[in-house]
Design an enzyme around this catalytic site. Structure first.
Site, PDB file in Angstrom:
ATOM      1  N   TYR A 168       0.852  -1.190   0.000  1.00  0.00           N
ATOM      2  CA  TYR A 168       0.000   0.000   0.000  1.00  0.00           C
ATOM      3  C   TYR A 168       0.887   1.239   0.000  1.00  0.00           C
ATOM      4  O   TYR A 168       1.966   1.254   0.599  1.00  0.00           O
ATOM      5  CB  TYR A 168      -0.918  -0.032   1.231  1.00  0.00           C
ATOM      6  CG  TYR A 168      -1.901   1.101   1.294  1.00  0.00           C
ATOM      7  CD1 TYR A 168      -2.683   1.427   0.186  1.00  0.00           C
ATOM      8  CD2 TYR A 168      -2.054   1.848   2.459  1.00  0.00           C
ATOM      9  CE1 TYR A 168      -3.593   2.469   0.232  1.00  0.00           C
ATOM     10  CE2 TYR A 168      -2.966   2.894   2.521  1.00  0.00           C
ATOM     11  CZ  TYR A 168      -3.722   3.201   1.401  1.00  0.00           C
ATOM     12  OH  TYR A 168      -4.613   4.233   1.460  1.00  0.00           O
ATOM     13  N   TYR A 178      -3.021   5.123   8.914  1.00  0.00           N
ATOM     14  CA  TYR A 178      -2.472   3.803   8.598  1.00  0.00           C
ATOM     15  C   TYR A 178      -1.322   3.567   9.562  1.00  0.00           C
ATOM     16  O   TYR A 178      -0.153   3.682   9.216  1.00  0.00           O
ATOM     17  CB  TYR A 178      -2.003   3.761   7.143  1.00  0.00           C
ATOM     18  CG  TYR A 178      -1.811   2.371   6.574  1.00  0.00           C
ATOM     19  CD1 TYR A 178      -2.899   1.613   6.166  1.00  0.00           C
ATOM     20  CD2 TYR A 178      -0.540   1.823   6.426  1.00  0.00           C
ATOM     21  CE1 TYR A 178      -2.724   0.343   5.628  1.00  0.00           C
ATOM     22  CE2 TYR A 178      -0.354   0.557   5.889  1.00  0.00           C
ATOM     23  CZ  TYR A 178      -1.454  -0.179   5.499  1.00  0.00           C
ATOM     24  OH  TYR A 178      -1.276  -1.427   4.958  1.00  0.00           O
TER      25      TYR A 178
HETATM   26  P1  NAI Z   1      -8.484  -9.475   3.860  1.00  0.00           P
HETATM   27  O1  NAI Z   1      -9.030  -9.335   5.220  1.00  0.00           O
HETATM   28  O2  NAI Z   1      -9.370 -10.013   2.805  1.00  0.00           O
HETATM   29  O3  NAI Z   1      -7.182 -10.373   3.835  1.00  0.00           O
HETATM   30  C1  NAI Z   1      -6.273 -10.486   4.881  1.00  0.00           C
HETATM   31  C2  NAI Z   1      -6.190 -11.952   5.281  1.00  0.00           C
HETATM   32  O4  NAI Z   1      -5.103 -12.165   6.175  1.00  0.00           O
HETATM   33  C3  NAI Z   1      -7.442 -12.449   5.984  1.00  0.00           C
HETATM   34  O5  NAI Z   1      -7.911 -13.599   5.326  1.00  0.00           O
HETATM   35  C4  NAI Z   1      -6.942 -12.791   7.385  1.00  0.00           C
HETATM   36  O6  NAI Z   1      -7.645 -13.877   7.956  1.00  0.00           O
HETATM   37  C5  NAI Z   1      -5.508 -13.140   7.113  1.00  0.00           C
HETATM   38  N1  NAI Z   1      -4.621 -13.088   8.279  1.00  0.00           N
HETATM   39  C6  NAI Z   1      -4.526 -12.111   9.212  1.00  0.00           C
HETATM   40  N2  NAI Z   1      -3.597 -12.434  10.116  1.00  0.00           N
HETATM   41  C7  NAI Z   1      -3.072 -13.619   9.742  1.00  0.00           C
HETATM   42  C8  NAI Z   1      -2.061 -14.467  10.281  1.00  0.00           C
HETATM   43  N3  NAI Z   1      -1.400 -14.153  11.389  1.00  0.00           N
HETATM   44  N4  NAI Z   1      -1.793 -15.619   9.640  1.00  0.00           N
HETATM   45  C9  NAI Z   1      -2.460 -15.968   8.529  1.00  0.00           C
HETATM   46  N5  NAI Z   1      -3.420 -15.202   7.964  1.00  0.00           N
HETATM   47  C10 NAI Z   1      -3.717 -14.050   8.584  1.00  0.00           C
HETATM   48  O7  NAI Z   1      -7.939  -8.023   3.477  1.00  0.00           O
HETATM   49  P2  NAI Z   1      -7.247  -7.408   2.175  1.00  0.00           P
HETATM   50  O8  NAI Z   1      -7.475  -5.960   2.282  1.00  0.00           O
HETATM   51  O9  NAI Z   1      -7.674  -8.096   0.952  1.00  0.00           O
HETATM   52  O10 NAI Z   1      -5.714  -7.671   2.429  1.00  0.00           O
HETATM   53  C11 NAI Z   1      -4.857  -8.391   1.576  1.00  0.00           C
HETATM   54  C12 NAI Z   1      -3.573  -7.612   1.325  1.00  0.00           C
HETATM   55  O11 NAI Z   1      -3.875  -6.452   0.545  1.00  0.00           O
HETATM   56  C13 NAI Z   1      -2.906  -7.109   2.607  1.00  0.00           C
HETATM   57  O12 NAI Z   1      -1.511  -7.290   2.523  1.00  0.00           O
HETATM   58  C14 NAI Z   1      -3.250  -5.633   2.597  1.00  0.00           C
HETATM   59  O13 NAI Z   1      -2.321  -4.848   3.304  1.00  0.00           O
HETATM   60  C15 NAI Z   1      -3.220  -5.346   1.110  1.00  0.00           C
HETATM   61  N6  NAI Z   1      -3.861  -4.091   0.698  1.00  0.00           N
HETATM   62  C16 NAI Z   1      -5.176  -3.861   0.971  1.00  0.00           C
HETATM   63  C17 NAI Z   1      -5.775  -2.665   0.606  1.00  0.00           C
HETATM   64  C18 NAI Z   1      -7.233  -2.413   0.898  1.00  0.00           C
HETATM   65  O14 NAI Z   1      -7.690  -1.269   0.758  1.00  0.00           O
HETATM   66  N7  NAI Z   1      -8.010  -3.402   1.268  1.00  0.00           N
HETATM   67  C19 NAI Z   1      -5.020  -1.611  -0.093  1.00  0.00           C
HETATM   68  C20 NAI Z   1      -3.647  -1.970  -0.389  1.00  0.00           C
HETATM   69  C21 NAI Z   1      -3.103  -3.165   0.017  1.00  0.00           C
END
Ligand code: NAI
Length: 282
Positions: A168, A178
């Site tokens: 991000y 953030y």
């Molecule tokens: P999400 O909530 O769909 O995905 C995050 C996942 O990580 C979840 O499934 C959660 O259960 C899992 N998780 C958390 N802690 C964990 C651990 N200790 N071990 C294993 N799994 C774990 O959210 P999102 O937003 O799709 O996130 C995916 C990536 O995208 C992240 O790296 C996030 O920083 C990045 N991102 C998201 C943005 C947004 O606006 N949603 C913008 C830019 C980047």
């Protein structure tokens, strides 16, 4: 033969991990996912009961199949690192082999190797705290986790394979809110993307890239608390005035994992409707 992908960080159908899985499946890849241990039960149950069927539909009308779901807690590298209270916790004791090392070993045992590794994990324990008030422990944990995960998992990626993580723009520009050291973690992740691209490229011809994604209303993003503001801000200020869909990130991931991107490594690619290119809001 189709490629095999392992996507870490899928626990529902709202996040980037799910969309990436779909785009890779649509391109013919076999899908394995790593799901956070406490979320495993509900994810598997919902999947089995058809709750995600509508969002499993691929462009050709078929449903995305997930070959295997692995429990994973990426905070812990190996079993020795897990504290007793976590081991005996009800939400963890029902599953086993969910540390990073054990999970990698299980995948290796089951399938030999993978071609595509996707890191789509998000979990900053102190994300709502400003960096000034973030404990060293909170931010250190988060930074270490990202990099180590990539490093250790890369070891079983097939020669010629590719690895991708999600980052991000808070890594390089100030995004108030953030917090919790997550901005520093993303900066480290992007730096590691370059260094790992060199090391894994030289050693195994593996490509290592990252997508810097725009705002998406995922579960993790909702927990940060300002996601609606970010989406509105992007709609008002980005060159492309449309909401970003997770599929657009998924499709870029499929491109980056494919031979079409065979000369791209060590790159951080923006998929954000161009918001990163703006100098001021309009
Ligand atoms: P999400 O909530 O769909 O995905 C995050 C996942 O990580 C979840 O499934 C959660 O259960 C899992 N998780 C958390 N802690 C964990 C651990 N200790 N071990 C294993 N799994 C774990 O959210 P999102 O937003 O799709 O996130 C995916 C990536 O995208 C992240 O790296 C996030 O920083 C990045 N991102 C998201 C943005 C947004 O606006 N949603 C913008 C830019 C980047």
């Amino acid at each position: 033969k189709g490629k095999r992908a392992f996507i870490a960080g899928v626990a529902d159908d709202n996040g980037y991990g799910w969309a990436i899985a779909k785009s890779l499946a649509a391109a013919g890849a076999e899908i394995l996912v790593g799901t956070w241990v406490p979320a495993l039960n509900i994810f598997e149950t919902s999947l089995r009961r058809g709750k995600f069927d509508e969002s499993r539909v691929l462009p050709d009308g078929s449903l995305m199949e997930i070959t295997k779901i692995y429990p994973l807690d990426a905070i812990y590298d190996k079993l020795e690192d897990v504290p007793e209270d976590v081991k005996s916790n009800k939400r963890y004791s029902g599953s086993s082999k969910w540390t990073v090392q054990e999970c990698a070993e299980s995948v290796k045992q089951d399938f030999g190797s993978i071609d595509i590794l996707v890191h789509s994990l998000a979990n900053g324990p102190e994300v709502s705290k400003p960096l000034l008030e973030t404990s060293r422990n909170g931010s250190k944990k988060y930074i270490g986790r990202k990099s180590k995960f990539q490093g250790s998992k890369l070891s079983f990626t097939h020669v010629g394979g590719s690895s991708l993580s999600l980052t991000y723009i808070a890594s390089e520009r100030i995004i108030p809110g953030y917090g919790g050291g997550m901005s520093s973690a993303k900066a480290a992740l992007e730096s590691d993307t370059r260094v790992l691209a060199f090391e894994a490229g030289r050693k195994h011809r593996i490509r290592v890239n990252a997508i810097s994604a725009g705002p998406l209303r995922s579960r993790a993003a909702k927990a940060i608390g300002f996601i609606d503001t970010m989406i509105e801000y992007s709609l008002a200020n980005a060159p492309l005035q449309k909401e970003l869909s997770a599929d657009e990130v998924g499709n870029t991931a499929a491109f980056l994992a494919s031979p079409l991107a065979s000369a791209i490594t060590g790159a951080v690619i923006y998929v954000d409707n161009g918001l990163n290119a703006m100098g001021v809001g309009v």
